[in-house]
Scaffold this motif. Structure first.
Motif, PDB file in Angstrom:
ATOM      1  N   PHE C 140      38.007  20.806  33.989  1.00 60.81           N
ATOM      2  CA  PHE C 140      37.607  21.761  32.759  1.00 60.81           C
ATOM      3  C   PHE C 140      37.856  21.000  31.329  1.00 60.81           C
ATOM      4  O   PHE C 140      38.749  20.306  31.209  1.00 60.81           O
ATOM      5  N   ASP C 141      36.478  20.800  30.611  1.00 59.09           N
ATOM      6  CA  ASP C 141      36.937  20.599  29.265  1.00 59.09           C
ATOM      7  C   ASP C 141      37.105  21.684  28.399  1.00 59.09           C
ATOM      8  O   ASP C 141      36.457  22.853  28.308  1.00 59.09           O
ATOM      9  N   VAL C 142      38.305  21.592  27.898  1.00 56.91           N
ATOM     10  CA  VAL C 142      38.861  22.868  27.079  1.00 56.91           C
ATOM     11  C   VAL C 142      38.127  23.026  25.845  1.00 56.91           C
ATOM     12  O   VAL C 142      38.462  21.818  24.993  1.00 56.91           O
ATOM     13  N   LEU C 143      37.633  24.275  25.459  1.00 60.82           N
ATOM     14  CA  LEU C 143      37.027  24.105  23.848  1.00 60.82           C
ATOM     15  C   LEU C 143      37.616  24.999  23.168  1.00 60.82           C
ATOM     16  O   LEU C 143      38.695  25.776  23.525  1.00 60.82           O
ATOM     17  N   GLU C 144      37.549  24.886  21.999  1.00 63.55           N
ATOM     18  CA  GLU C 144      38.229  25.887  20.976  1.00 63.55           C
ATOM     19  C   GLU C 144      37.476  27.449  21.079  1.00 63.55           C
ATOM     20  O   GLU C 144      36.457  27.655  20.752  1.00 63.55           O
ATOM     21  N   PRO C 145      38.502  28.263  21.150  1.00 60.31           N
ATOM     22  CA  PRO C 145      37.898  29.735  21.368  1.00 60.31           C
ATOM     23  C   PRO C 145      37.937  30.342  20.141  1.00 60.31           C
ATOM     24  O   PRO C 145      38.981  29.999  19.230  1.00 60.31           O
ATOM     25  N   LEU C 146      36.980  31.345  19.837  1.00 55.56           N
ATOM     26  CA  LEU C 146      36.752  32.282  18.646  1.00 55.56           C
ATOM     27  C   LEU C 146      37.824  33.563  19.177  1.00 55.56           C
ATOM     28  O   LEU C 146      37.465  34.198  20.065  1.00 55.56           O
ATOM     29  N   LEU C 147      38.885  33.680  18.692  1.00 56.64           N
ATOM     30  CA  LEU C 147      39.840  34.713  19.073  1.00 56.64           C
ATOM     31  C   LEU C 147      39.999  35.851  17.914  1.00 56.64           C
ATOM     32  O   LEU C 147      40.397  36.821  18.280  1.00 56.64           O
ATOM     33  N   ASP C 148      39.783  35.652  16.625  1.00 57.80           N
ATOM     34  CA  ASP C 148      40.175  36.496  15.590  1.00 57.80           C
ATOM     35  C   ASP C 148      39.009  37.476  15.195  1.00 57.80           C
ATOM     36  O   ASP C 148      37.866  37.006  14.882  1.00 57.80           O
ATOM     37  N   PRO C 149      39.153  38.469  15.448  1.00 56.40           N
ATOM     38  CA  PRO C 149      37.939  39.492  15.110  1.00 56.40           C
ATOM     39  C   PRO C 149      37.459  39.479  13.539  1.00 56.40           C
ATOM     40  O   PRO C 149      36.128  39.505  13.444  1.00 56.40           O
ATOM     41  N   GLY C 343      30.932  44.678  16.117  1.00 61.70           N
ATOM     42  CA  GLY C 343      31.458  44.418  17.519  1.00 61.70           C
ATOM     43  C   GLY C 343      31.621  43.017  17.638  1.00 61.70           C
ATOM     44  O   GLY C 343      30.684  42.094  17.739  1.00 61.70           O
ATOM     45  N   ALA C 344      32.768  42.547  17.333  1.00 60.32           N
ATOM     46  CA  ALA C 344      33.075  41.141  17.217  1.00 60.32           C
ATOM     47  C   ALA C 344      33.037  40.490  18.490  1.00 60.32           C
ATOM     48  O   ALA C 344      33.506  41.053  19.742  1.00 60.32           O
ATOM     49  N   LYS C 345      32.367  39.405  18.791  1.00 61.87           N
ATOM     50  CA  LYS C 345      32.059  38.660  20.030  1.00 61.87           C
ATOM     51  C   LYS C 345      33.082  37.604  19.825  1.00 61.87           C
ATOM     52  O   LYS C 345      33.090  36.606  19.232  1.00 61.87           O
ATOM     53  N   LEU C 346      33.985  37.653  20.938  1.00 55.63           N
ATOM     54  CA  LEU C 346      34.959  36.620  20.946  1.00 55.63           C
ATOM     55  C   LEU C 346      35.213  36.105  22.224  1.00 55.63           C
ATOM     56  O   LEU C 346      34.670  36.382  23.297  1.00 55.63           O
ATOM     57  N   ASN C 347      35.929  35.114  22.334  1.00 56.98           N
ATOM     58  CA  ASN C 347      36.014  34.399  23.766  1.00 56.98           C
ATOM     59  C   ASN C 347      37.293  35.068  24.347  1.00 56.98           C
ATOM     60  O   ASN C 347      38.394  34.427  24.758  1.00 56.98           O
ATOM     61  N   LEU C 348      37.099  36.482  24.632  1.00 61.90           N
ATOM     62  CA  LEU C 348      38.207  37.247  25.200  1.00 61.90           C
ATOM     63  C   LEU C 348      37.514  37.991  26.257  1.00 61.90           C
ATOM     64  O   LEU C 348      36.341  38.252  26.130  1.00 61.90           O
ATOM     65  N   PRO C 349      38.081  38.413  27.367  1.00 59.39           N
ATOM     66  CA  PRO C 349      37.463  39.207  28.369  1.00 59.39           C
ATOM     67  C   PRO C 349      36.660  40.542  28.002  1.00 59.39           C
ATOM     68  O   PRO C 349      37.362  41.022  27.152  1.00 59.39           O
ATOM     69  N   PRO C 350      35.636  40.536  28.364  1.00 58.61           N
ATOM     70  CA  PRO C 350      34.623  41.820  28.080  1.00 58.61           C
ATOM     71  C   PRO C 350      35.210  43.236  28.095  1.00 58.61           C
ATOM     72  O   PRO C 350      35.962  43.289  28.773  1.00 58.61           O
TER      73      PRO C 350
END
Lengths: 270, 144, 735
Positions: C140-149, C343-350
């Motif tokens: 995997f190439d790990v990328l920076e996630p968007l986590l904060d709403p 509805g914040a779209k984040l790199n968290l499970p739907p």
């Protein structure tokens, strides 16, 4: 994998008694073994005043009136009924931390890596003492109770105070116990006491590990207080809680510990 | 290896490392015992080994050689089953076999348990549907 | 005569327009009150099968030759698969097939949340599959996630547009207020944790496919699978006889169904794909976290002049932005309301629907805010609710039925207990009482159908293709049929769970099963009853019991059919309620425990009081878990999940259950169907958190502003209350 039954306390392989630690850790890939050795037949399990076989289960200790209050209550509030039926006293003393980073196999210091992820990360359940190198919390209620009782262990190799079973992990040696490979705990002994108590703070009423567990024992004018859930090892409290070094999001544990220590002391007449 | 389940003897061929729950469900097709977490956290897999409730999902099948295993299938005629049904002590039913096994063990040693005793003995059986109040009721009234 | 109409259908608070075929339904509702069977306690018709372990859930299904699946899921919140080699897995013992990114739509190399599926292996046993999975070489190439709403809102990373809803003039309403209260509330991610994990067994048979699946929506799965596999829906059979809980998470086929389907196609064997508990808590859905910045303005007599809020739903990568603003918009008479929901779209499970999505969270914020207002106004909290009660909907239409005032009235004896409860406080344990109102949907809707057949023995079989997800709806249907036919409950059998063996049935979500299926079952039974009455007339046996009338039939059968008619137009069909919580707070350790909850709910006619009380208890217990101990945590730096096991994620145990007293108004909704029944699945979970938070305030003066109310949060709120108290006391006289 092979499962052998031990015929003596000398054997090759990974010892397993109740299996409540070994089996889940094996299946989660946190432990590896080619040979498991069932030691239930060779470890004493009888219970008498001040002397407990390492193979006694928490369920047996929970309902034995000859067991001091602190130990009985620590057993009663530990784990779940099924786990208390399965798990041995020694196994409970040797259990690993519940730190989620460790349990999810992050390359942390206890796993041989060079970082403690909890310190900068999510540490609400973690240590408030001796947490500089590793912030994991020791989960055993029973260990705190026995530490407060100033218990001694007899293993196949030596006899020593329970406190010496545990060590803080260091750069050179990441282990949290001092048990050598092949060394088996056989028996726990302790002197009788005047009064004792175990108080436990946990996130639900049952079946949870200690956020803070306070074991207090009084013999004459002497009091020993030991804490569970506050350090990588069971923690003997010397002095007050002001020496705690909480992390940003677990300072509440100091408040909780303070309240429970006060109540425990009051209960045992100190 | 030989496994004694509900009074019958079975031959089990799973390799070492197979859990009791897996052997019961897959080899013996005794699917009454459920696996909900597989790690010893929820109690759905509870069976009796020599009359004591244990978690079959973290018990190695080779370690119960010589012991008596009782599963929900062996409790079919126990009054506790009727008590659960009568009291509506189940909803989706997935945790129910494990609940009944633990409950049976409790009343075998304490035929008239108090609320405190019931809650203490049943704390290792999680129920997400929240049938707890009626589970308590069922155990209190199990003798009919 | 069959008529085609266009009508409105609501599920989980979302409305859509549908075409509907209706026939005349001239059935009058039964008068209020318990009947022969309906309105009386009935034990579950399938209780014995479940209790004895005989019921076969999807988890128990073993088809001959069935293969088992292990799925490789992204361990990272955001990553790209740089390279993947399935060959080592295919070479492992017992392995029959392996699939990877691009083989099906559900397997991706562009991972946007932890748990997104990348590859899958099937083998003779689960152990073989898991071992083989570990052999897959995947970088995997790990990328920076968007986590904060809040950051997501700033960046415009949203699911859909921001939802603005307003009425009246908010700014003016605020200006008119004598008192204004503002507060920020936060709620956590909660995991469904159904005891049976998500799973399916898929087998290709002839020119179609058979899917056994743990699901809340047999017919929705059928449509989705048909579409996904490019098959006519008739060639897709969905089976679900027993399932181990859903709570909203099992409304769709997700990835595992299609993974199993593809592997089954390639191997020509039945294939089971079952999520492990850890996978369940990673990628099977959740109730998303929320941030709520709320404002209320009121006159000194407590009448609300303005309600406003900014709601941020931390939805995750997919799902939808639920109606967290709903309670604020709908519960009270307030002419000026303004809400904005993101509805914040984040790199968290739907997210997925979870028992009243949005309304549990929103009720916590709103009702806690109103209690803070009540404190400021020195007004009784229940009285504040009464003063702002409305019998007209905000848009000026009617409610089909609303008995919220009656719920308040019946809550009064429980509310009265607060003096006695407070008096039982000690130096370290403070006790208090709090309440909260509940509003939600629950009217169900068309279509739903049932068939019924009555044989010469006078016994009836209700034929449906619905599902009973543990709520006891199977039993309720049996009761309805028995009541309509005038035969004993024991003489009714209900079949369900197979799309090949019955007509369309509604989803079991959104509290819609009873109000959707119930009327269809009654209509079918009425159809049969009329035919039986015709025969009775001909035999001179008018008024005779059914089994006597039909005893000559031999192989002939009476067949009835029924359909769910439309909902009343121009009316809002809603449910209402109130809960009163009694709590104890250890002010030194921050421990909170609930000692008693009284619940009064208005859901129209109650079919099975016994089953209904179980639903209420279950919802309240889930509410308590949500309030006190449950929280999905992730590592703040990487976004990786930390609480995927049931030791770390703390569901309530039996020891955490308070005394629960429940009451249902049980008045049929006169405008709703031939039953007047609404759904009860969701209402009981909605006001619990708020009632507990308000009880804490009553006990200690502390304002808790986040869920769960952990030790840390409780101690924080207590210290803040103490500081406020010191300030008050320390203020110089005469100022």
């Amino acid at each position: 994998m092979e499962l052998r039954r031990a015929s003596s306390t000398t054997f090759d392989g990974l010892p397993v008694h109740g299996g409540t630690e070994v089996v889940p850790l094996l299946r989660a890939g946190l432990l590896r073994a080619d040979t498991l050795v069932d030691i239930r037949g060779v470890v004493p399990r009888d219970i008498s005043p001040g002397r407990i076989g390492a193979g006694a289960t928490l369920a047996q200790l929970e309902c034995d009136p000859g067991i001091p209050d602190v130990l009985r209550e620590a057993c009663r509030l530990a784990a779940s009924p099924q786990l208390r039926n399965m798990g041995s006293l020694a196994g409970n003393l040797l259990q690993s931390t519940r730190c989620w980073y460790w349990r999810l196999n992050w390359p942390c210091r206890l796993h041989g890596g060079d970082e403690c992820f909890a310190r900068e990360g999510e540490h609400r359940e973690h240590a408030i003492f001796a947490n500089d190198y590793c912030a994991s919390a020791h989960p055993s209620d029973v260990a705190a109770a026995l530490l407060a009782l100033d218990a001694r262990l007899r293993t196949t190799a030596r006899e020593f105070p329970l406190a010496e079973l545990y060590r803080l992990p260091t750069e050179g040696d990441r282990r949290t116990t001092t048990l050598e490979p092949g060394e088996v705990i056989l028996e726990v002994t302790f002197d009788e006491c005047d009064q004792s108590v175990y108080l436990k703070a946990m996130e639900r009423k049952r079946w949870a590990f200690p956020l803070v567990g306070v074991a207090a024992v009084r013999r004459g004018g002497e009091t020993r207080v030991a804490l569970a859930g506050v350090a990588p090892v069971p923690w003997l409290l010397s002095g007050e809680l002001d020496s705690a070094t909480p992390l940003p999001r677990n300072a509440y544990k100091v408040d909780v510990a303070r309240a429970l220590v006060k109540r425990a002391r009051a209960t045992i007449g100190t | 290896m030989q496994l004694t389940v509900n009074g019958h003897q079975y031959e089990v061929h799973g390799e070492v490392g197979t859990t009791l729950a897996e052997a019961l469900r897959e080899e013996l097709s005794l699917t009454g015992t459920k696996i909900a977490c597989g790690e010893g956290h929820c109690g759905a897999c509870t069976v009796l080994v020599d009359d004591e409730p244990v978690l079959s999902c973290i018990t190695l099948v080779h370690a119960v050689d010589g012991a008596r295993v009782t599963t929900i299938e062996g409790l079919r005629d126990h009054p506790m089953i009727d008590a659960f049904v009568r009291s509506d002590a189940l909803q989706c039913g997935f945790c129910t076999p494990g609940q009944i096994v633990s409950a049976v063990a409790l009343v075998e040693s304490e035929p008239a348990p108090t609320t405190e005793q019931i809650r203490h003995a049943m704390a290792g059986n999680l129920c997400r549907c929240g049938a707890y109040p009626k589970i308590e009721e069922a155990i209190r009234t199990w003798q009919g | 005569m069959a008529r085609l109409i266009r009508t409105e259908k609501e599920v989980e608070g979302r409305y859509e327009e549908v075409w509907l075929v209706v026939e005349e339904d001239s059935l009058d509702q039964w008068p209020a009150g318990p009947r022969e069977v309906v309105g009386r306690d009935a034990v579950r018709v399938d209780g014995r099968e479940r209790a004895t372990g005989q019921a076969v859930y999807t988890a128990d299904l073993a088809k001959p030759g069935m293969l088992h699946t292990a799925v490789l899921r992204s361990p990272h919140p955001r990553a790209r698969v740089a390279s993947i080699d399935l060959a080592p897995a295919l070479a492992m013992p017992g392995v029959h097939a392996a699939i990877g990114p691009g083989d099906i739509e559900q397997l991706t190399s562009d991972c946007s949340f932890q748990g997104e599926a990348v590859a899958a292996v099937c083998a003779d046993t689960l152990a073989h599959a898991r071992t083989a999975l570990r052999a897959i070489v995947c970088d995997f190439d790990v990328l920076e996630p968007l986590l904060d709403p809040d950051e997501a809102v700033r960046q415009g990373s949203l699911l859909g547009a921001a939802r603005e809803r307003s009425r009246g003039d908010y700014e003016r309403g605020l200006a008119e207020a004598d008192v204004v209260v503002e507060a920020e509330f936060r709620t956590q991610v909660v995991l469904h944790n159904s005891m049976e994990t998500h799973q399916a067994v898929v087998e290709w048979i002839a020119d179609g496919v058979e899917v056994h699946i743990s699901t809340q929506y047999i017919w929705g799965i059928r449509d989705a699978v048909a579409q996904g596999l490019a098959l006519p829906p008739d060639k897709v059979r969905i089976v679900c006889h027993y399932m181990g809980g859903g709570f909203g998470s099992k409304n769709g086929p997700d990835d595992y169904t299609f993974i199993a389907a593809e592997l089954a196609k390639r191997t020509n064997r039945p294939v089971k794909c079952a999520l492990t508990r850890r996978e369940e808590n990673t990628a099977a859905g959740n109730r998303n976290a929320t941030i709520q910045r709320l404002t209320v303005g009121a006159r000194s007599d407590g009448t609300l002049t303005a309600l406003g809020g900014e709601f941020v739903n931390a939805v995750g990568w997919d799902g939808w932005s639920s109606g967290t603003e709903g309670p604020m918009q709908m519960l009270y008479a307030c002419p000026n309301v303004k809400t904005t929901t993101y509805g914040a779209k984040l790199n968290l499970p739907p997210m997925k629907a979870f028992r009243a999505p949005g309304f549990v969270e929103g009720t916590f914020g709103l009702e806690a805010l109103l209690d803070e207002l009540a404190t400021k106004l020195d007004l009784d909290p229940l009285e504040l609710r009464r003063r702002n009660h409305t019998d007209a909907t905000p848009d000026g239409s009617e409610y089909s039925g609303k008995n919220l005032l009656e719920c308040y009235r019946r809550a009064e004896p429980h509310w009265e207990r607060r003096h006695e409860v407070r008096a039982r406080s000690t130096k370290t344990v403070k006790r208090g009482v709090g309440m909260a109102s509940q509003i939600w949907y629950g009217g169900g809707g068309p279509p739903s159908y049932a068939w019924i057949r009555v044989g010469s023995d006078g016994r009836a079989t209700v034929v449906t293709a619905m599902q009973d997800i543990g709520t006891g709806t199977k039993t309720a249907m049996a009761q309805i049929a028995a009541e309509e036919l005038g035969i004993p409950l024991e003489h009714v059998t209900v079949t369900l769970g197979d799309s090949d063996r019955g007509p369309y049935a509604a989803i079991s979500a959104g509290s819609s099963t009873t109000p959707s299926m119930g009327p269809a079952v009654r209509a079918a039974a009425a159809d049969a009853r009329r035919q039986i009455e015709d025969i009775a007339e001909q035999r001179g046996l008018k008024g005779a019991p059914v089994h006597e009338v039909v005893d000559v039939l031999e192989d002939s059968q009476i067949l009835g059919k029924g359909a769910r008619g439309p909902n009343p137009t121009g009316m809002q069909v809603l449910t209402f309620g109130v809960q009163v919580a009694e709590v104890a707070v250890d002010i030194e350790t921050g421990e909170v425990w609930v000692e008693r909850i009284a619940a009064v709910h208005d859901v129209g006619r109650v079919i099975n009081p016994l089953g209904a009380s179980s639903q209420i208890e279950g919802g309240i217990i889930q509410g308590i878990g949500h309030t006190l101990s449950e929280e999905r945590l992730h590592d703040p730096a990487t976004g990786r999940l930390l609480t995927t096991t049931l030791d770390a994620y703390k569901l309530p145990t039996i020891a955490d259950v308070p005394e629960i007293v429940s009451e249902l108004i049980d008045e049929p909704d006169a405008h709703l169907t031939n039953l007047g029944s609404k759904g009860l699945g969701e209402p009981p979970i909605i006001p619990t958190a708020a009632a507990i938070a308000n009880a804490i305030r009553d006990a200690t003066g502390a304002d808790v502003r986040r869920l769960p109310i952990s030790r840390e949060e409780m101690l924080r709120a207590l210290h803040e209350a103490e500081a406020r108290q010191k300030e008050k006391v320390g203020a110089p006289a005469g100022v």
